[in-house]
Design an enzyme around this catalytic site. Structure first.
Site, short mmCIF file in Angstrom:
data_model
loop_
_atom_site.label_atom_id
_atom_site.label_comp_id
_atom_site.label_asym_id
_atom_site.label_seq_id
_atom_site.Cartn_x
_atom_site.Cartn_y
_atom_site.Cartn_z
N LYS A 22 0.83 -1.21 0.00
CA LYS A 22 0.00 0.00 0.00
C LYS A 22 0.86 1.26 0.00
CE LYS A 22 -1.84 1.52 4.07
NZ LYS A 22 -1.54 2.93 4.41
N ASN A 23 1.83 1.30 0.91
CA ASN A 23 2.57 2.55 1.09
C ASN A 23 3.63 2.79 0.02
OD1 ASN A 23 0.94 3.15 3.20
ND2 ASN A 23 2.43 2.65 4.80
N ARG A 92 -4.93 10.59 4.31
CA ARG A 92 -3.88 11.60 4.46
C ARG A 92 -2.84 11.54 3.36
NH1 ARG A 92 -2.86 13.97 9.10
NH2 ARG A 92 -0.73 14.04 8.39
N CYS A 116 -5.06 12.93 13.04
CA CYS A 116 -5.84 11.71 12.85
C CYS A 116 -5.71 10.90 14.11
CB CYS A 116 -5.39 10.95 11.62
SG CYS A 116 -3.88 10.07 11.86
N ARG A 121 0.31 14.54 13.28
CA ARG A 121 0.84 14.34 11.93
C ARG A 121 0.88 15.62 11.09
NH1 ARG A 121 -1.56 8.78 9.70
NH2 ARG A 121 0.35 8.82 8.47
N PRO A 122 1.70 16.59 11.50
CA PRO A 122 1.82 17.82 10.70
C PRO A 122 2.53 17.55 9.36
CG PRO A 122 3.44 17.81 12.47
CD PRO A 122 2.58 16.60 12.67
N ASP A 124 4.56 20.12 8.02
CA ASP A 124 5.45 21.28 7.91
C ASP A 124 6.72 20.98 7.10
OD1 ASP A 124 5.80 19.67 10.38
OD2 ASP A 124 7.64 20.84 10.56
N GLN A 125 7.21 19.75 7.19
CA GLN A 125 8.46 19.42 6.47
C GLN A 125 8.23 19.39 4.95
OE1 GLN A 125 11.53 19.09 8.11
NE2 GLN A 125 10.19 19.99 9.65
N ASP A 304 4.32 0.66 12.17
CA ASP A 304 3.16 -0.02 11.58
C ASP A 304 3.05 -1.48 12.01
OD1 ASP A 304 2.43 2.31 10.36
OD2 ASP A 304 3.18 1.76 8.37
N ILE A 326 7.27 7.02 17.24
CA ILE A 326 6.98 7.76 16.00
C ILE A 326 5.70 8.60 16.12
CG2 ILE A 326 6.65 7.59 13.48
CD1 ILE A 326 9.39 6.51 14.31
N ARG A 396 -8.92 -0.66 4.21
CA ARG A 396 -8.07 0.38 3.61
C ARG A 396 -6.71 -0.18 3.25
NH1 ARG A 396 -7.35 5.50 7.13
NH2 ARG A 396 -6.01 5.83 5.35
N1 EPU Z 1 6.18 14.70 10.95
C1 EPU Z 1 6.34 16.05 11.23
N2 EPU Z 1 6.30 16.94 10.19
C2 EPU Z 1 6.11 16.55 8.91
C3 EPU Z 1 5.96 15.19 8.62
C4 EPU Z 1 6.00 14.27 9.67
O1 EPU Z 1 6.52 16.43 12.38
O2 EPU Z 1 6.08 17.41 8.02
C5 EPU Z 1 6.24 13.72 12.05
C6 EPU Z 1 4.93 12.94 12.21
O3 EPU Z 1 3.98 13.63 12.96
C7 EPU Z 1 5.42 11.66 12.86
C8 EPU Z 1 6.80 11.46 12.24
O4 EPU Z 1 7.18 12.72 11.72
O5 EPU Z 1 5.55 11.87 14.24
C9 EPU Z 1 6.86 10.43 11.14
O6 EPU Z 1 5.80 10.63 10.22
P1 EPU Z 1 5.91 10.34 8.66
O7 EPU Z 1 5.80 11.63 7.92
O8 EPU Z 1 7.09 9.47 8.39
O9 EPU Z 1 4.58 9.51 8.41
P2 EPU Z 1 3.77 9.53 7.05
O10 EPU Z 1 4.72 9.71 5.95
O11 EPU Z 1 2.60 10.43 7.18
C10 EPU Z 1 4.00 6.98 6.50
C11 EPU Z 1 3.07 5.84 6.30
C12 EPU Z 1 2.46 5.46 7.65
C13 EPU Z 1 3.60 5.08 8.59
C14 EPU Z 1 4.60 6.24 8.69
C15 EPU Z 1 5.82 5.93 9.54
C16 EPU Z 1 2.31 6.19 4.03
C17 EPU Z 1 1.19 6.53 3.11
N3 EPU Z 1 2.03 6.22 5.34
O12 EPU Z 1 3.21 8.05 7.02
O13 EPU Z 1 1.64 4.33 7.42
O14 EPU Z 1 3.09 4.78 9.86
O15 EPU Z 1 5.06 6.62 7.39
O16 EPU Z 1 6.51 4.84 9.01
O17 EPU Z 1 3.40 5.86 3.59
C18 EPU Z 1 -0.12 2.83 7.84
O18 EPU Z 1 0.13 2.29 6.75
O19 EPU Z 1 -0.90 2.32 8.69
C19 EPU Z 1 0.50 4.11 8.17
C20 EPU Z 1 0.02 4.93 9.09
#
Ligand code: EPU
Length: 416
Positions: A22-23, A92, A116, A121-122, A124-125, A304, A326, A396
């Site tokens: 999926k991811n 998201r 969520c 889950r901001p 900002d990056q 995950d 995380i 999902r």
């Molecule tokens: N974060 C920030 N700022 C940002 C982006 C992230 O502070 O701009 C923080 C998040 O709040 C979190 C950490 O950084 O505390 C890591 O978040 P990340 O951005 O890596 O998560 P994501 O990219 O939104 C993906 C997967 C998630 C998985 C995470 C961590 C996808 C579509 N989703 O989310 O998958 O848990 O990486 O490995 O790739 C799932 O499949 O159930 C799922 C939630």
């Protein structure tokens, strides 16, 4: 609303084929926005999140066609570079359209994802990185409004390791003028799979899989064929289910190199694991041992898989200590596991799981995707019937989970 009813207590035996990830599929679908030529994808999992992403892309003008197990996406023209709130609130990962849209169309309007269930889950990056590439970004009525006549290569170091943040910037940088270097980049296998797809489309990328990714921008990308990698979290979920229930299971098509940290923990917990190019096989006969685990970015133990490992630990021989680093609110399965008789205390972001002799069936509620998978595993080991409500979360991210588990001998059925 569908529910799953599970009669626990039996072992799992047999073979099951792992689906596409999926991811990896979600960013790769968005990569189709980067070229006017067709992107042909195989091993695309049939999941609600993938269908939602398909609808989002189709609203933007991307045409899609399914045939013989492949999905062709053609973004000859992108008419509407918009990801509306209604879509982003259900998924998201819609934020992954931001980088490609901006690179291809010079503008994008993408709803800000809210918090969520598992955390704030901001994004900002994602925004800071695109600004560093020269984009002008305003936040307007809950939307990210981004414009850039052209994006320019930059040096950007992420403040936190972010998977979709890395993917968004890597996609945007493929069409930027000059070279982009992303530091503190996510090393997850899905980032590597996306990079492989982009390279097949003509992108110049090196270092994917390390924490420094370098992208030399090109004028245009072209069509390509790419096969989506196997899902390491689906693999880990079935491995944890087999370790919990006992028995002997082979996961066809699974890739051990994408989840070594999970395999190591399962071995420490008493499972026998072997792997070759075709499959990962797991057997478990002896009593489960309690283990200590912290989630960290790849190659560490994935967040995950935290909930699924916790389900396994509820019936292990001693006390397991599980720490989530995380996401700030990813322990919601604890309350539900307790309903099944688990002995768990949560202190901050750490769960102390004291193994009990057995779980007993009850009605429980799924709160997010991986929490649902945890409850399925708990249901497989609980005595009597467990009914899991709100399984739309499972649909999902897991393809035909009840069919696959039934094929391994589980007594599991979907009820309306
Ligand atoms: N974060 C920030 N700022 C940002 C982006 C992230 O502070 O701009 C923080 C998040 O709040 C979190 C950490 O950084 O505390 C890591 O978040 P990340 O951005 O890596 O998560 P994501 O990219 O939104 C993906 C997967 C998630 C998985 C995470 C961590 C996808 C579509 N989703 O989310 O998958 O848990 O990486 O490995 O790739 C799932 O499949 O159930 C799922 C939630």
């Amino acid at each position: 609303m569908d529910k799953l009813a599970i009669e626990g207590g039996g072992e799992l035996r047999g073979e099951v084929r792992i689906s596409g990830a999926k991811n990896a599929a979600l960013p790769i679908l968005c990569a189709s926005l980067l070229t006017a030529e067709p992107l042909v994808l195989s091993n695309v999992p049939q999941l609600n999140d993938v269908r939602t992403m398909g609808s989002l892309l189709s609203q933007m003008g991307v045409r899609s066609e399914k045939s013989d197990g492949s999905l062709t996406l053609s973004a000859a023209k992108v008419d509407w570079p918009l990801a509306p709130y209604e879509m982003v609130k259900t998924m998201r990962a819609s934020i992954l359209a931001l980088g490609p849209l901006l690179a291809r169309c010079g503008e994008a309007r993408v709803s800000l994802p809210g918090g969520c269930a598992i955390g704030l889950r901001p994004v900002d990056q994602h925004i800071k990185g695109l600004q560093a590439m020269g984009a002008e970004i305003d936040l307007d009525h809950g939307y990210i409004d981004a414009r850039a006549a052209h994006l320019s290569g930059t040096q950007f170091v992420f403040d936190v390791v972010t998977v979709t943040g890395t993917e968004n910037l890597m996609m945007a940088a493929t069409l930027a003028a000059g070279t982009t270097a992303l530091g503190n980049a996510a090393r997850e296998p899905e980032v590597v799979d996306l990079a492989e797809c982009l390279k097949a489309m003509g992108a110049r990328i090196s270092g994917a899989g390390s924490d420094r990714i370098v992208i030399e921008g090109v004028e245009t990308l072209h069509g390509a064929h790419h096969s989506i990698m196997p899902d390491r979290i689906e693999t880990g979920t079935f491995l944890a289910a087999a370790a919990a229930a006992g028995g002997d299971v082979a996961l066809l098509g699974a890739r051990a190199d994408t989840l070594q940290s999970v395999l190591d923990k399962l071995i420490e917990a008493g499972a026998e694991v072997s792997a070759d190019a075709a499959a990962i096989r797991i057997k478990r006969q002896d009593k489960l041992k309690s283990v200590t685990m912290r989630t960290t970015p790849f190659p560490g133990f994935p967040t995950d898989m935290q909930a699924q490992l916790m389900a396994l630990m509820t019936v292990a021989d001693d006390t397991a200590v599980i720490t989530e680093t995380i996401f700030e609110n990813r322990m919601m399965h604890v309350q539900e596991l307790k309903r099944l008789g688990a002995d768990i205390e949560v202190e901050g972001n750490t769960a102390i799981v004291k193994g009990v002799p057995r779980l007993t069936g009850a009605t429980v509620m799924a709160t997010d995707l991986r929490a649902s998978a945890c409850l399925v595993i708990a249901g497989l080991i609980a005595e009597g019937e467990t009914v899991i409500d709100r399984i739309y979360h499972l649909d999902r991210g897991y393809e035909r989970i009840e069919e696959k588990l039934s094929a391994l001998g589980a007594r599991i059925r979907r009820v309306a």
